[in-house]
Scaffold this active site. Structure first.
Site, PDB file in Angstrom:
ATOM      1  CE  LYS A 141      -1.856   1.510   4.145  1.00 17.24           C
ATOM      2  NZ  LYS A 141      -1.643   3.103   4.452  1.00 17.24           N
ATOM      3  CG  ASN A 142       2.775   1.962   3.201  1.00 18.84           C
ATOM      4  OD1 ASN A 142       1.559   3.013   3.851  1.00 18.84           O
ATOM      5  ND2 ASN A 142       3.276   2.436   4.754  1.00 18.84           N
ATOM      6  CB  CYS A 186      -4.805   5.949  11.570  1.00 18.15           C
ATOM      7  SG  CYS A 186      -5.182   4.189  10.808  1.00 18.15           S
ATOM      8  NE  ARG A 243      -0.019  10.692  10.420  1.00 14.67           N
ATOM      9  CZ  ARG A 243      -0.517   9.047   9.475  1.00 14.67           C
ATOM     10  NH1 ARG A 243      -1.310   8.156   9.419  1.00 14.67           N
ATOM     11  NH2 ARG A 243       1.135   8.147   8.290  1.00 14.67           N
ATOM     12  CG  ASP A 293       3.040   1.382   9.181  1.00 14.05           C
ATOM     13  OD1 ASP A 293       2.620   2.342  10.190  1.00 14.05           O
ATOM     14  OD2 ASP A 293       2.788   1.858   8.321  1.00 14.05           O
ATOM     15  NE  ARG A 352      -7.449   4.080   6.083  1.00 14.88           N
ATOM     16  CZ  ARG A 352      -6.287   4.692   6.996  1.00 14.88           C
ATOM     17  NH1 ARG A 352      -6.380   5.389   8.085  1.00 14.88           N
ATOM     18  NH2 ARG A 352      -5.107   4.922   6.576  1.00 14.88           N
TER      19      ARG A 352
END
Ligand code: UD1
Length: 422
Positions: A22-23, A116, A121, A304, A396
């Protein structure tokens, strides 16, 4: 609301394949804005964040299509530089569009991103990078208005932010002149973005080190590209195997991307085998405690993976300490794990995890993507049935996680719940 029903107590075992990260995929999709002609990305999982990014591209006038695991993006028709508020708010990664849209149109309008609930952030480092390349940025009524024609420059990031490094790289590849990003993030996904950009005709070197050099002014063309495999999904499945005292082999997982995790798994008593085509982790007994785990930018222990690792350590024969250094509010899973019988005390960014002999199934709720994965791991290891609520967050970042767990022998299934009693 959708939930997972998981009956614990079965060791997970077998082989499963890792797909594109995903990243890695998200910044590549944003980078397509810099490219003339179609791009084909292969091995892309079905993730809510990826679907949202495709929607964002379409809202700017791009064409996107999915053919199985391949994504095709053609940005030639893009005509819009204002990112829709609703989409930006849904997804933190929408911030990746800022650099490429600004580079392409000389202007970009953007709303503060969502994501999230794991901390403040901020996006100051993203803006710092773009300013160093000549962007003028105004912040008005929650909107960010960027304009200016970009040129190469020296960027000194105050912190090696993954997203800010990627944004700066994308903004710099087409800007005339040389750019150096100092104190750049060194995550494997940064190297993957550089490989992709170079495959499209850019001149980026040094990605994966603390200084990324970009010779700008390139005209990028489309290409076919396979994003790197997802080290976080791979790690999650390996941890699920370890927590259930099973034996899981993730084909295509790259051990070089997960050294910090594998070292901690060994410390916890797992047998770790790194093979040419993947990684295998076996666990026979209760885990040993791990004296201290501190999350850090790559090559440190990934934030993560923190929640999933904590799920394993709840069952250790002793006390472990987990310190979250990257995000200020990323311990929400601890309280939910305690509902399952774990013994975790959190004080700020530090969790003291006293291992218990067994967890028991419970109804738990996630507020963060990786915390959700951690609850699934705990549920698989627990006695009895658990219900993990709010799996939209898990979707997600994991492509039908419950099916992957079931394929490895776990009793996990998706269900709709109307009763939100807790
Ligand atoms: C990326 C990953 C995310 C991962 C994180 C850290 C993607 C899509 N997401 O997120 O899964 O958890 O890296 O490995 O790749 N910060 C600032 N100002 C900024 C930007 C960041 O202060 O402008 C702070 C953040 O609040 C955080 C730290 O820097 O405390 C690290 O964030 P960053 O590396 O930017 O993470 P993301 O790119 O958002």
């Amino acid at each position: 609301m959708e939930a997972f029903s998981i009956c614990g107590g079965r060791p997970l075992s077998g082989e499963i394949r890792a797909y594109g990260a995903k990243n890695a995929v998200l910044p590549l999709l944003a980078a397509c804005m810099l490219v003339k002609g179609p791009v084909r990305l292969s091995g892309c999982p079905h993730l809510a964040d990826i679907a949202n990014m495709l929607r964002l591209l379409e809202s700017l006038g791009c064409r996107t299509a999915r053919e199985g695991m391949d994504l095709i993006v053609d940005t030639d028709g893009a005509s819009e530089h204002v990112m829709p508020e609703a989409l930006s708010k849904q997804m933190r990664s929408s911030i990746f569009m800022l650099g490429p849209v600004l580079a392409r149109f000389g202007r970009a309008v953007f709303t503060y991103p969502g994501g999230c609930e794991i901390g403040l952030r901020p996006i100051d480092l993203h803006l710092q990078g773009l300013r160093a390349l000549g962007a003028q940025i105004e912040e008005r009524h929650g909107h960010i208005l960027c304009s200016g024609s970009l040129r190469g420059g020296q960027i000194h990031l105050d912190y090696p932010s993954v997203g800010a490094t990627e944004n700066a790289m994308m903004a710099a590849v087409c800007a005339p002149g040389e750019t150096v990003i100092h104190n750049a993030a060194r995550e494997p996904e940064i190297q993957d973005l550089a490989r992709f950009l170079n495959a499209c005709g850019a001149r980026v070197r040094g990605a994966g080190s603390g200084a990324v050099h970009i010779r700008g002014g390139a005209h990028l063309h489309g290409c076919e590209y396979e994003p790197l495999p997802d080290r976080i999904c791979a790690g999650t499945l390996l941890l699920a195997g370890a927590a259930t005292r099973g034996d899981v082999y993730v084909r295509d997982a790259r051990p070089q991307d997960m050294q910090a995790l594998l070292a901690k798994l060994k410390e916890a008593g797992c047998t770790v085998q790194t093979l040419r085509e993947g990684v295998r982790v076996r666990m026979r007994d209760r885990p040993r405690p791990v004296r201290r785990i501190e999350t850090a930018p790559f090559p440190g222990f990934a934030t993560d993976m923190q929640a999933q690792m904590m799920a394993l350590l709840t069952l250790a024969r002793g006390t472990s300490v987990v310190v979250e250094n990257v995000f200020e509010n990323r311990m929400s899973h601890a309280a939910e794990l305690n509902r399952m019988g774990a013994d975790i005390q959190v004080s700020g960014r530090v969790a003291v995890v006293r291992g218990v002999e067994a967890l028991t199934g419970a109804r738990v709720h996630t507020r963060d993507l990786r915390a959700g994965a951690a609850l699934c791991i705990a549920a698989l290891a627990a006695e009895g049935e658990s219900v993990v609520e709010n799996v939209a967050l898990i979707d997600r970042g994991y492509d039908r996680l419950e099916e992957k767990l079931a394929a490895l022998g776990g009793a996990a299934k998706r269900m709709e719940i109307t009763d939100e009693r807790r």
